[in-house]
Design a protein around this motif. Structure first.
Motif, mmCIF file in Angstrom:
data_model
loop_
_atom_site.group_PDB
_atom_site.id
_atom_site.type_symbol
_atom_site.label_atom_id
_atom_site.label_comp_id
_atom_site.label_asym_id
_atom_site.label_seq_id
_atom_site.Cartn_x
_atom_site.Cartn_y
_atom_site.Cartn_z
ATOM 1 N N ARG A 136 -33.899 4.910 45.981
ATOM 2 C CA ARG A 136 -34.329 5.664 44.795
ATOM 3 C C ARG A 136 -33.617 7.015 44.694
ATOM 4 O O ARG A 136 -33.274 7.475 43.602
ATOM 5 N N MET A 193 -27.114 -0.903 38.107
ATOM 6 C CA MET A 193 -28.559 -0.644 38.026
ATOM 7 C C MET A 193 -29.330 -1.953 37.878
ATOM 8 O O MET A 193 -30.428 -2.141 38.452
ATOM 9 N N LYS A 215 -29.445 -3.459 41.252
ATOM 10 C CA LYS A 215 -30.373 -2.717 42.096
ATOM 11 C C LYS A 215 -31.818 -3.042 41.739
ATOM 12 O O LYS A 215 -32.703 -3.164 42.634
ATOM 13 N N GLU A 216 -32.108 -3.127 40.451
ATOM 14 C CA GLU A 216 -33.489 -3.461 40.043
ATOM 15 C C GLU A 216 -33.878 -4.865 40.515
ATOM 16 O O GLU A 216 -35.033 -5.128 40.915
ATOM 17 N N GLN A 230 -30.319 6.289 43.413
ATOM 18 C CA GLN A 230 -30.416 5.959 41.979
ATOM 19 C C GLN A 230 -30.578 7.225 41.130
ATOM 20 O O GLN A 230 -29.971 7.369 40.057
#
Length: 578
Positions: A451, A409, A412-413, A454
């Protein structure tokens, strides 16, 4: 032992000597001869009419001991006057009859007939007052010690034990014939001359049967001439006689002893030593012994005779015999009491052992239950540890997966931040470049797909967190269940311990209740007896009330009243039994 008992012992031997067939019965003709001889030696007028009447011809068969006793008591012994006859003549008569039949010592002649007669008299004196006559081993030992003491020797206890173990000795003691056979065997008098034995037997005979407390030479001061003469003195419980010499044929005088007499020791004077005096109410007799020991023995013997007169006792050896008998009875009583006490202690010990065995069984059962509980607890503890280890492994795996997801994460961010910056650059370049717009649109589509991915990853993470929480709740529930089971096991152990204590208390209560029930049974039996008595009384009254009524008798109402009264009586009887 009174005179009648002494005479009966000698007469019993004469009666049994006449019983040739040993059937307990003697012919009447022989009893007539025996009765005539007894009347002669006892100085009683002979009554042949009474004798013939008592043993009349219509009485079939010989006479038993029980059948002869009434005549013997009524016509002979009741007429005996003490002092009017010589008891030794009675004993000699009975000895002559019984010795002919029973006294056989073969070729061995250790004891002369006179000594055997004296020993027979001594045996009768010391024997038990039971028929057939026997002398207990203690009295035999006492008599033999007296004879050995008179011969200045010690009793051979080993030979005595051998004699006591012979088959001729009955269970309760010696018969007179077994005793005489033992004396004739010579085992106890080995190496002693016959003359010494005769002198010892005569001395013991005079002491015990003749009630001679002491004999010997003393110097006596004359009452008239006041000179000293040596005399042979013989002391009996009621008199002190003195003779010219020890053959006792010429009696020079006799001093009557009573409770008013006394003896005192005197100082030496007149050339005499070891002096003492005997004071009576009327005279004082002065005497001198050969030495201090003889004076002490004579004064003690005279004081003993005076004491016997004060206590109204005719014989010292009769008193000593009664004391020895009391001591034997007390010893036997103590022996029986000791045996009973040992039996009671043994019973208590057995009861204690039984209770200890029961307690050991209960303890063993408790130990087995405790072992089972420990095994169960160990097994459950192992299962809990295995489950906890599995849960810890799963928890570590979940934590590792969560950490990996967080890293992804973060990456990814970072990428999204770059994309946003790029979108901002593309927006600035929107008006200028169409391709930039298309790329921006494409970038927006990629962002939407990212998204979505995610969101999907977040949903999966939430599901795994829920599963982990469920596993933690199951683990806590299992731990609580295990603790509850452990608490229940501890309570069960405490309950069993209390049950064991309660069982012991109930056992004591049952014993107490049994004792009370025994008492209630006795009371119930008493009540039952009283109720039976009441029932008999009521039955009598019912029988009176239930007589048939004849013509002109009672009316119908009276009959009904009697029936009602009968029912009440039956109800009262039933309630009494309850």
């Amino acid at each position: 032992m009174d005179l009648r008992s002494e005479l009966l012992k000698s007469i019993w031997y004469a009666f049994t000597a006449l019983d040739i067939e040993k059937s307990g019965k003697v012919s009447k003709s022989q009893l007539k001869v025996l009765s005539h001889n007894l009347c002669t030696v006892l100085s009683i007028p002979h009554d042949p009419v009474a004798l013939d009447e008592h043993f009349r011809d219509d009485d079939d068969g010989p006479v038993s001991n029980q059948g002869y006793m009434p005549y013997l008591n009524k016509y002979i012994l009741d007429k005996v006057v003490p002092g009017s006859f010589v008891k030794e003549d009675v004993d000699n008569l009975c000895w002559t009859l019984t010795a002919k039949k029973n006294y056989h010592h073969g070729n061995v002649k250790i004891l002369p007939k006179e000594d055997a007669f004296r020993l027979w008299c001594l045996f009768n004196f010391l024997s038990e007052d039971k028929y057939p006559l026997v002398m207990v081993p203690d009295e035999v030992e006492y008599l033999l010690k007296k004879i050995c003491m008179a011969m200045s020797m010690e009793l051979n206890c080993v030979e005595l034990e051998d004699c006591l173990s012979q088959e001729t000795v009955v269970q309760n003691g010696f018969t007179v014939w077994a005793f005489l056979d033992m004396m004739n065997s010579g085992k106890l008098t080995r190496g002693i001359t016959k003359e010494t034995i005769t002198m010892a037997v005569e001395e013991v005979y005079r002491e015990i049967v003749g009630d001679v407390l002491k004999e010997g030479y003393l110097w006596k001061k004359s009452q008239l001439r006041r000179n000293w003469k040596e005399r042979w003195f013989t002391l009996k419980p009621n008199s002190l006689s003195y003779y010219t010499n020890e053959d006792r044929k010429d009696c020079k005088g006799s001093i009557t002893l009573d409770m008013n007499c006394c003896v005192e020791v005197l100082p030496d004077r007149d050339g005499k030593r070891c002096m003492f005096c005997l004071k009576t109410i009327t005279k004082t007799y002065e005497m001198s012994a050969s030495d201090t020991k003889q004076r002490q023995e004579w004064t003690s013997a005279i004081q003993t005779a005076i004491r016997l007169q004060a206590e109204a006792k005719a014989s010292l050896h009769k008193e000593l015999k009664l004391k020895r008998r009391e001591q034997r009875e007390q010893k036997e009583t103590r022996r029986r009491a000791k045996e009973q006490e040992l039996q009671r202690l043994q019973a208590l010990q057995e009861e204690k052992q039984r209770k200890l065995a029961e307690l050991e069984l209960l303890k063993e059962a408790q130990r087995q239950a405790q072992a089972l509980l420990e095994q169960d607890e160990q097994r459950r503890r192992q299962q809990y540890e295995q489950l906890q280890q599995a849960l810890e492994v799963q928890l570590r795996e979940a934590e590792e997966a969560r950490a990996n997801m967080q890293v992804e994460m973060a990456l990814k961010e970072a990428e999204a931040e770059k994309q946003r910056q790029r979108i901002l650059e593309l927006e600035d370049m929107q008006h200028g470049l169409e391709e930039a717009l298309q790329q921006e649109i494409k970038a927006r589509q990629d962002e939407e797909a990212f998204r979505y991915a995610q969101a999907r990853l977040l949903a999966e993470e939430e599901e795994k967190m829920k599963a982990l929480m469920a596993l933690q709740e199951e683990q806590e529930e299992y731990i609580q269940k295990t603790q509850r089971e452990k608490q229940e096991l501890r309570q069960e152990m405490e309950t069993k311990s209390r049950a064991l204590i309660e069982a012991q208390r109930q056992l004591e209560e049952v014993r107490a209740n049994r004792h009370r029930v025994d008492q209630d049974v006795v009371a119930a039996q008493k009540k039952l007896w009283q109720a039976s008595t009441n029932v008999k009384q009521w039955n009598v009254q019912m029988n009176r009330l239930m007589h048939p009524i004849g013509p002109g008798g009672k009316s119908q109402a009276s009959v009904k009243k009697i029936r009602d009264h009968r029912k009440l009586v039956l109800q009262f009887t039933v309630s009494t039994f309850k």
